[in-house]
Motif scaffolding. Sequence first.
Motif, PDB file in Angstrom:
ATOM      1  N   ARG A   1      -0.515  11.049 -12.308  1.00  0.00           N
ATOM      2  CA  ARG A   1      -0.779  10.541 -10.959  1.00  0.00           C
ATOM      3  C   ARG A   1      -2.105   9.799 -10.875  1.00  0.00           C
ATOM      4  NH1 ARG A   1       2.133  12.934  -6.728  1.00  0.00           N
ATOM      5  NH2 ARG A   1       0.309  12.908  -5.386  1.00  0.00           N
ATOM      6  N   LEU A   2      -3.097  10.220 -11.646  1.00  0.00           N
ATOM      7  CA  LEU A   2      -4.387   9.539 -11.620  1.00  0.00           C
ATOM      8  C   LEU A   2      -4.259   8.129 -12.196  1.00  0.00           C
ATOM      9  CD1 LEU A   2      -7.400   9.496 -11.062  1.00  0.00           C
ATOM     10  CD2 LEU A   2      -7.776  10.605 -13.294  1.00  0.00           C
ATOM     11  N   ALA A   3      -3.563   8.002 -13.333  1.00  0.00           N
ATOM     12  CA  ALA A   3      -3.359   6.674 -13.915  1.00  0.00           C
ATOM     13  C   ALA A   3      -2.533   5.790 -12.984  1.00  0.00           C
ATOM     14  CB  ALA A   3      -2.676   6.807 -15.279  1.00  0.00           C
ATOM     15  N   ALA A   4      -1.535   6.381 -12.314  1.00  0.00           N
ATOM     16  CA  ALA A   4      -0.721   5.611 -11.367  1.00  0.00           C
ATOM     17  C   ALA A   4      -1.565   5.131 -10.195  1.00  0.00           C
ATOM     18  CB  ALA A   4       0.443   6.467 -10.870  1.00  0.00           C
ATOM     19  N   ALA A   5      -2.460   5.979  -9.703  1.00  0.00           N
ATOM     20  CA  ALA A   5      -3.324   5.594  -8.587  1.00  0.00           C
ATOM     21  C   ALA A   5      -4.241   4.444  -8.974  1.00  0.00           C
ATOM     22  CB  ALA A   5      -4.143   6.797  -8.130  1.00  0.00           C
ATOM     23  N   ARG A   6      -4.791   4.506 -10.157  1.00  0.00           N
ATOM     24  CA  ARG A   6      -5.663   3.422 -10.634  1.00  0.00           C
ATOM     25  C   ARG A   6      -4.881   2.117 -10.767  1.00  0.00           C
ATOM     26  NH1 ARG A   6      -8.572   7.102 -15.316  1.00  0.00           N
ATOM     27  NH2 ARG A   6     -10.240   7.979 -13.993  1.00  0.00           N
TER      28      ARG A   6
ATOM     29  N   ALA B   1       3.737   2.780  -9.944  1.00  0.00           N
ATOM     30  CA  ALA B   1       2.561   2.858  -9.076  1.00  0.00           C
ATOM     31  C   ALA B   1       2.693   3.981  -8.059  1.00  0.00           C
ATOM     32  CB  ALA B   1       2.359   1.529  -8.357  1.00  0.00           C
ATOM     33  N   SER B   2       3.917   4.336  -7.707  1.00  0.00           N
ATOM     34  CA  SER B   2       4.160   5.406  -6.746  1.00  0.00           C
ATOM     35  C   SER B   2       3.983   6.784  -7.362  1.00  0.00           C
ATOM     36  CB  SER B   2       5.575   5.287  -6.168  1.00  0.00           C
ATOM     37  OG  SER B   2       5.750   4.059  -5.520  1.00  0.00           O
ATOM     38  N   GLY B   3       3.853   6.837  -8.685  1.00  0.00           N
ATOM     39  CA  GLY B   3       3.723   8.115  -9.361  1.00  0.00           C
ATOM     40  C   GLY B   3       5.035   8.654  -9.878  1.00  0.00           C
TER      41      GLY B   3
ATOM     42  N   SER C   1       0.815  -1.218   0.000  1.00  0.00           N
ATOM     43  CA  SER C   1       0.000   0.000   0.000  1.00  0.00           C
ATOM     44  C   SER C   1       0.848   1.267   0.000  1.00  0.00           C
ATOM     45  CB  SER C   1      -0.932   0.006   1.222  1.00  0.00           C
ATOM     46  OG  SER C   1      -0.189  -0.078   2.428  1.00  0.00           O
ATOM     47  N   ALA C   2       2.143   1.145   0.345  1.00  0.00           N
ATOM     48  CA  ALA C   2       3.023   2.318   0.323  1.00  0.00           C
ATOM     49  C   ALA C   2       3.226   2.847  -1.085  1.00  0.00           C
ATOM     50  CB  ALA C   2       4.378   1.964   0.940  1.00  0.00           C
ATOM     51  N   PHE C   3       3.109   1.950  -2.074  1.00  0.00           N
ATOM     52  CA  PHE C   3       3.371   2.356  -3.450  1.00  0.00           C
ATOM     53  C   PHE C   3       2.094   2.912  -4.073  1.00  0.00           C
ATOM     54  CE2 PHE C   3       6.424  -1.087  -2.502  1.00  0.00           C
ATOM     55  CZ  PHE C   3       7.548  -0.278  -2.461  1.00  0.00           C
ATOM     56  N   TYR C   4       1.955   4.206  -3.898  1.00  0.00           N
ATOM     57  CA  TYR C   4       0.750   4.923  -4.321  1.00  0.00           C
ATOM     58  C   TYR C   4       1.165   6.381  -4.521  1.00  0.00           C
ATOM     59  CZ  TYR C   4      -4.259   5.997  -4.528  1.00  0.00           C
ATOM     60  OH  TYR C   4      -5.510   6.375  -4.943  1.00  0.00           O
ATOM     61  N   PRO C   5       0.606   7.090  -5.499  1.00  0.00           N
ATOM     62  CA  PRO C   5       1.068   8.454  -5.810  1.00  0.00           C
ATOM     63  C   PRO C   5       0.549   9.507  -4.841  1.00  0.00           C
ATOM     64  CG  PRO C   5      -0.691   7.861  -7.289  1.00  0.00           C
ATOM     65  CD  PRO C   5      -0.389   6.617  -6.483  1.00  0.00           C
ATOM     66  N   GLU C   6       0.868   9.321  -3.577  1.00  0.00           N
ATOM     67  CA  GLU C   6       0.519  10.332  -2.597  1.00  0.00           C
ATOM     68  C   GLU C   6       1.790  10.849  -1.956  1.00  0.00           C
ATOM     69  OE1 GLU C   6      -1.962   8.436   0.214  1.00  0.00           O
ATOM     70  OE2 GLU C   6      -0.445   7.035   0.900  1.00  0.00           O
TER      71      GLU C   6
ATOM     72  N   GLU D   1       1.296   3.100 -20.660  1.00  0.00           N
ATOM     73  CA  GLU D   1       1.821   4.453 -20.797  1.00  0.00           C
ATOM     74  C   GLU D   1       2.478   4.970 -19.521  1.00  0.00           C
ATOM     75  OE1 GLU D   1      -1.227   6.973 -22.298  1.00  0.00           O
ATOM     76  OE2 GLU D   1      -1.354   5.941 -24.227  1.00  0.00           O
ATOM     77  N   LEU D   2       2.474   4.183 -18.454  1.00  0.00           N
ATOM     78  CA  LEU D   2       3.127   4.599 -17.216  1.00  0.00           C
ATOM     79  C   LEU D   2       4.640   4.404 -17.261  1.00  0.00           C
ATOM     80  CD1 LEU D   2       0.684   3.207 -14.488  1.00  0.00           C
ATOM     81  CD2 LEU D   2       1.015   5.594 -15.162  1.00  0.00           C
ATOM     82  N   VAL D   3       5.162   3.826 -18.330  1.00  0.00           N
ATOM     83  CA  VAL D   3       6.594   3.561 -18.408  1.00  0.00           C
ATOM     84  C   VAL D   3       7.133   3.995 -19.774  1.00  0.00           C
ATOM     85  CG1 VAL D   3       6.308   1.196 -19.277  1.00  0.00           C
ATOM     86  CG2 VAL D   3       8.381   1.795 -18.018  1.00  0.00           C
ATOM     87  N   ASN D   4       8.354   4.517 -19.761  1.00  0.00           N
ATOM     88  CA  ASN D   4       9.096   4.823 -20.986  1.00  0.00           C
ATOM     89  C   ASN D   4      10.026   3.638 -21.255  1.00  0.00           C
ATOM     90  OD1 ASN D   4       8.634   7.955 -21.551  1.00  0.00           O
ATOM     91  ND2 ASN D   4       8.783   7.651 -19.342  1.00  0.00           N
ATOM     92  N   THR D   5       9.937   3.051 -22.425  1.00  0.00           N
ATOM     93  CA  THR D   5      10.688   1.829 -22.697  1.00  0.00           C
ATOM     94  C   THR D   5      11.779   2.058 -23.736  1.00  0.00           C
ATOM     95  OG1 THR D   5       9.086   1.119 -24.366  1.00  0.00           O
ATOM     96  CG2 THR D   5       8.741   0.347 -22.112  1.00  0.00           C
ATOM     97  N   PHE D   6      12.714   1.125 -23.772  1.00  0.00           N
ATOM     98  CA  PHE D   6      13.801   1.141 -24.751  1.00  0.00           C
ATOM     99  C   PHE D   6      14.102  -0.300 -25.154  1.00  0.00           C
ATOM    100  CE2 PHE D   6      15.780   0.502 -20.683  1.00  0.00           C
ATOM    101  CZ  PHE D   6      16.824  -0.358 -20.922  1.00  0.00           C
TER     102      PHE D   6
END
Length: 370
Positions: free
Chosen positions: A337-342, A291-293, A184-189, A310-315
Amino acid sequence: MVSKRPALRLVTARPLRVVDVAMWYGERSGGIRTYLDAKSAFARRTGAFEHRLVVPGAARDVTGQTCSLPAIRVAHSNGYRWPIGTRPLVDLLRELEPDVVLLHDPFWAPRAVQSIDVPVVMVHHGSLDLDANALPGPTRLYRAGLGGWLRRAYARADGVMSACDPRGDTGRAATLPLRFGLDSAFYPEGDERRGDHVLYAGRIGREKGVLELLEAAARSADPWPLWLMGSGSAEGAVDTRIRKLGLTDRVRLVPHERDRDALASAYRSARCVVMPGELETFGLVAFEAAASGASTVACTTAPSAQLLGELVNTFPPGDPRALLDAIERARAATPDRLAAARFAAANRWERAFAAELADLEHLVAQRRAV
C-alpha cells in the motif's frame, strides 16, 4: 516642451485554444473517454488552456465545452456513434478557431481536418492488431485494409501522439508522448476487505483478452470466482465460452462502472484485478488498479505494465498457463500500500496535462515560426 509618451499597454497572450475531436466517445467508453473527461475538467479548473471537445451525438449542440455533431448510433453496448458527413466537423472547427486540433482516431475526416490552416496532432490510441481482432471474420484482410487507411490518415499530420511505438501501424514515429494520469479516487485508502474473486474491468471484446482469461480460469485447480465488469460486442461469444468451459457457476457479469470512487472501491475489494489483453496500447485499468492498492495482473506488452514495476504481476503474450500463474501470484500476494500510494501521488492527471500543454505550446510556436 516635453513630448508626451503614449500610454503603455500590458499585452497578455490568451491561453492556448485546444480542440479534441473523438469519434469513439460513448456512454461506456474506456481509456479515451477517461482521458478526455479528465482533460476537460483540468482545463475548467485551472484555466491553463481553452478547451473544447467535439464528439458524435444525437443532434448538433455546440453551446458548451463539449460539442456534439449529428451521428448514427452503431453500437448499443457502449454508445458509439458514426458521424454524418465530413463538412459539419470542418465547419465547426473553423468556427472554433483552435490553435491546435487533436484527432483521437483516424476515421473522422482526418484529411479534411488536416486541410485547415491549423496544426493537427493525430493521437494513436489503437493499433492495427487491436482493431482487426475486434472484428469477427478475416483478421488478415482487415489488417491490410486498416493499415493502408492509417498510413494515409497520419501522413500529413503535424505531429503524432502515442504511448507506444506507432511506426508499424502508421508509418510515423511518435513526436509527442501520450500521457495518462490518475483521478484522486485511485489511492490505497478505504477499508474494503479483499474478496476471493478475480476482477476484469473493461470492454467485453475479443481483442481485450477476455476469452483467454476464461481459458485461464478453466485451467485453475482452485475454482475462484471471476467477475467481468463491463459490456461490449463479444458478450455473446463470452457467454458461449463460459458455458463450454463449465464456468457458469464461477463467472459473474457486473455492469460498467463510471463513478471513479466506486470503481476504485471495486478494484480494492477484489482478490486481484486482471488486465489480460496482449494488444493494449496503454492499459489504464492496470494503472488505476495498482494505484488503488489492488493486487494487479497485466501482460508484459502493455505500456502501463512497464511503468508499474513491482506493483504488477506480469505474464508474456500468448501463454494461458503464464496468465494463470500470474493470477495465482497476485491472489497470494499482499499489496504494498505504501508503494501504491507513492505511485498514485506521482501520477496525477495534473502532471500529465501540464506536460502535454507544454508540448502543444512548443508545437504551435514552431508552426508559427515557419
